[in-house]
Enzyme design. Structure first.
Site, short mmCIF file in Angstrom:
data_model
loop_
_atom_site.label_atom_id
_atom_site.label_comp_id
_atom_site.label_asym_id
_atom_site.label_seq_id
_atom_site.Cartn_x
_atom_site.Cartn_y
_atom_site.Cartn_z
CD GLU A 1 -2.72 -1.31 2.51
OE1 GLU A 1 -2.69 -0.39 3.33
OE2 GLU A 1 -3.42 -2.33 2.64
CG ASN B 1 -0.67 -7.04 -1.16
OD1 ASN B 1 -1.25 -7.70 -2.03
ND2 ASN B 1 -1.14 -6.91 0.08
CG ASP C 1 -12.57 -8.77 2.78
OD1 ASP C 1 -12.54 -7.81 1.97
OD2 ASP C 1 -11.99 -8.73 3.88
CG HIS D 1 -9.78 -5.68 1.32
ND1 HIS D 1 -10.04 -6.74 2.16
CD2 HIS D 1 -8.43 -5.47 1.38
CE1 HIS D 1 -8.90 -7.14 2.71
NE2 HIS D 1 -7.92 -6.40 2.26
CD GLU E 1 -4.46 -7.76 2.11
OE1 GLU E 1 -5.33 -7.01 2.60
OE2 GLU E 1 -3.25 -7.52 2.19
O1 G3I Z 1 -4.55 -7.39 19.32
C1 G3I Z 1 -5.27 -6.27 19.84
C2 G3I Z 1 -6.02 -6.68 21.08
O2 G3I Z 1 -5.11 -7.03 22.07
C3 G3I Z 1 -6.90 -5.51 21.52
O3 G3I Z 1 -7.68 -5.88 22.61
C4 G3I Z 1 -7.79 -5.05 20.37
C5 G3I Z 1 -8.62 -3.82 20.74
O4 G3I Z 1 -9.05 -3.12 19.61
O5 G3I Z 1 -7.00 -4.71 19.27
C6 G3I Z 1 -6.23 -5.80 18.77
O6 G3I Z 1 -5.49 -5.36 17.68
C7 G3I Z 1 -6.19 -5.19 16.45
C8 G3I Z 1 -5.59 -6.14 15.43
O7 G3I Z 1 -6.18 -5.92 14.18
C9 G3I Z 1 -5.81 -7.63 15.80
O8 G3I Z 1 -7.18 -7.94 15.81
C10 G3I Z 1 -6.01 -3.75 16.00
O9 G3I Z 1 -6.69 -2.88 16.88
C11 G3I Z 1 -6.54 -3.59 14.60
O10 G3I Z 1 -6.24 -2.29 14.11
C12 G3I Z 1 -5.90 -4.62 13.68
O11 G3I Z 1 -6.50 -4.50 12.41
C13 G3I Z 1 -5.82 -5.15 11.35
C14 G3I Z 1 -5.58 -4.15 10.25
O12 G3I Z 1 -4.99 -4.80 9.14
C15 G3I Z 1 -4.68 -3.00 10.68
O13 G3I Z 1 -4.68 -1.99 9.72
C16 G3I Z 1 -6.71 -6.28 10.86
O14 G3I Z 1 -6.79 -7.31 11.83
C17 G3I Z 1 -6.13 -6.86 9.55
O15 G3I Z 1 -7.08 -7.74 8.98
C18 G3I Z 1 -5.86 -5.74 8.57
O16 G3I Z 1 -5.30 -6.30 7.42
C19 G3I Z 1 -5.02 -5.39 6.35
C20 G3I Z 1 -3.81 -5.92 5.61
O17 G3I Z 1 -2.74 -6.12 6.50
C21 G3I Z 1 -3.39 -4.96 4.49
N1 G3I Z 1 -4.51 -4.70 3.62
C22 G3I Z 1 -5.75 -4.25 4.25
C23 G3I Z 1 -6.17 -5.27 5.34
C24 G3I Z 1 -7.50 -4.87 5.93
O18 G3I Z 1 -7.42 -3.65 6.60
#
Ligand code: G3I
Length: 316
Positions: free
Chosen positions: A116, A159, A227, A195, A225
């Site tokens: 990105e 990517n 969905d 997405h 990725e």
């Molecule tokens: O692990 C913590 C947890 O301890 C806490 O209690 C909770 C509270 O909000 O947060 C948890 O962390 C989160 C993490 O995902 C794990 O679930 C973060 O807040 C959250 O911001 C994070 O989001 C991830 C996101 O990337 C970050 O930008 C998503 O899971 C993940 O699916 C997403 O993946 C991205 C790809 O890497 C790149 N392309 C887009 C895609 C979707 O956004």
């Protein structure tokens, strides 16, 4: 290859999740665990435990691994975001890329090296990340070179999202990877995150045309990725939206299957209940939820979307 993004904590806590992942997929992307803030939370201090857990799961079940991601402006630790000066940023970036790619040498099939890099403006530019700010565009070529040196057998990808249909962002990415190729940078392919939402997803013809532009450059491509949201931006009753979702999955995956250089399709999660789209912080992206974006319902039943993907692979 048919992949899914997996999370280490679900593998530990949900046996059905692990069973379905091992049964249905032969390619795995750690959804978060290889990102910078996870593996290098403080400078030159490494934590590969969660990512290693996913790699071990993949190896046990004969699944290949896609590393995700070495260089991304998001999910960076604060210390990295706040680093200043070209020399310090270059040194930290080089150490990170070499150490992470080196740790997984021989264990990952491919890497999302740079993720990105472009903005979402009408005239996309490279995002004003700590990398871009201090090193300029060169951070991209260098990252690919360091990754290749650390793991010469891994396929290396750029990517991004919102590049599955014609537009300025697609042109910017195309121009970047053309320049990288021409300069002899070790880049092997481009990942289309995909997405999308079922109301305005690219058509099969649009996506097939986009894929062809890149494979004509001699690159591999993948759906990295996918969905398909059927949240508030998609109108109609639930059965109508579910059918639209099935058709959208089939249409996009079919565009990949039709091109021999499109080597994998990865879904961004397994059951709907664990999708990133359930986090309201992301709802500006796809409208309000629930989005029901994945192939399995919350009890691991196969949704019509699953049949749509199967249809695409079977040429139906
Ligand atoms: O692990 C913590 C947890 O301890 C806490 O209690 C909770 C509270 O909000 O947060 C948890 O962390 C989160 C993490 O995902 C794990 O679930 C973060 O807040 C959250 O911001 C994070 O989001 C991830 C996101 O990337 C970050 O930008 C998503 O899971 C993940 O699916 C997403 O993946 C991205 C790809 O890497 C790149 N392309 C887009 C895609 C979707 O956004």
């Amino acid at each position: 290859l048919v992949g899914a993004a997996l999370a280490a904590h679900h593998l530990t806590s949900d046996t059905q999740y692990a069973t379905v992942a091992a049964r249905e997929f032969n390619y795995v992307t750690p959804e978060n665990e290889m990102k910078w803030s996870y593996v290098e939370p403080s400078p030159n201090s490494w934590d590969f435990a969660a990512a290693d857990q996913i790699v071990a799961f993949a190896s046990k079940h004969n699944m290949k691994v896609k590393g995700h991601t070495l260089v991304w402006h998001s999910q960076l630790p604060k210390w990295m975001e706040e680093l200043t000066g070209a020399e310090a940023v270059r040194a930290a970036l080089e150490r990170h890329v070499r150490t992470v790619a080196g740790h997984y040498k021989g264990k990952v099939y491919a890497w999302d090296v740079v993720n990105e890099a472009f903005s979402d403006d009408s005239k996309p530019v490279l995002r004003n990340s700590v990398f871009q700010k201090h090193l300029g565009e060169e951070f991209i070529a260098q990252s690919f070179r360091w990754a290749h040196e650390a793991d010469p057998d891994a396929l290396l990808f750029y990517n991004d999202y919102s590049i599955e249909y014609p537009g300025a962002k697609l042109d910017a990415v195309y121009s970047l990877v053309s320049r990288l190729k021409a300069a002899g940078v070790p880049i092997h392919g481009v990942g289309f995150q995909s997405h999308v939402n079922a109301a305005d997803a690219p058509t099969n013809a649009q996506f097939a045309g986009v894929i062809k532009r890149f494979t004509d450059l001699g690159l591999l491509v993948n759906i990295s990725e996918i969905d398909v949201s059927i949240g508030s931006k998609v109108s109609g009753d639930l059965p109508t939206r579910v059918t639209l979702q099935r058709n959208t999955y089939r249409s996009l995956v079919a565009a990949c299957v039709a091109n021999p250089k499109c080597h994998s399709v990865t879904v961004w999660g397994v059951p709907d209940k664990y999708s990133w789209l359930n986090m309201p912080e992301f709802w500006t992206w796809a409208g309000q939820g629930p989005h029901y974006p994945l192939l399995f319902d919350d009890s691991y039943g196969k949704k019509p979307a699953y049949d749509g993907v199967l249809d695409a692979f079977c040429g139906r």
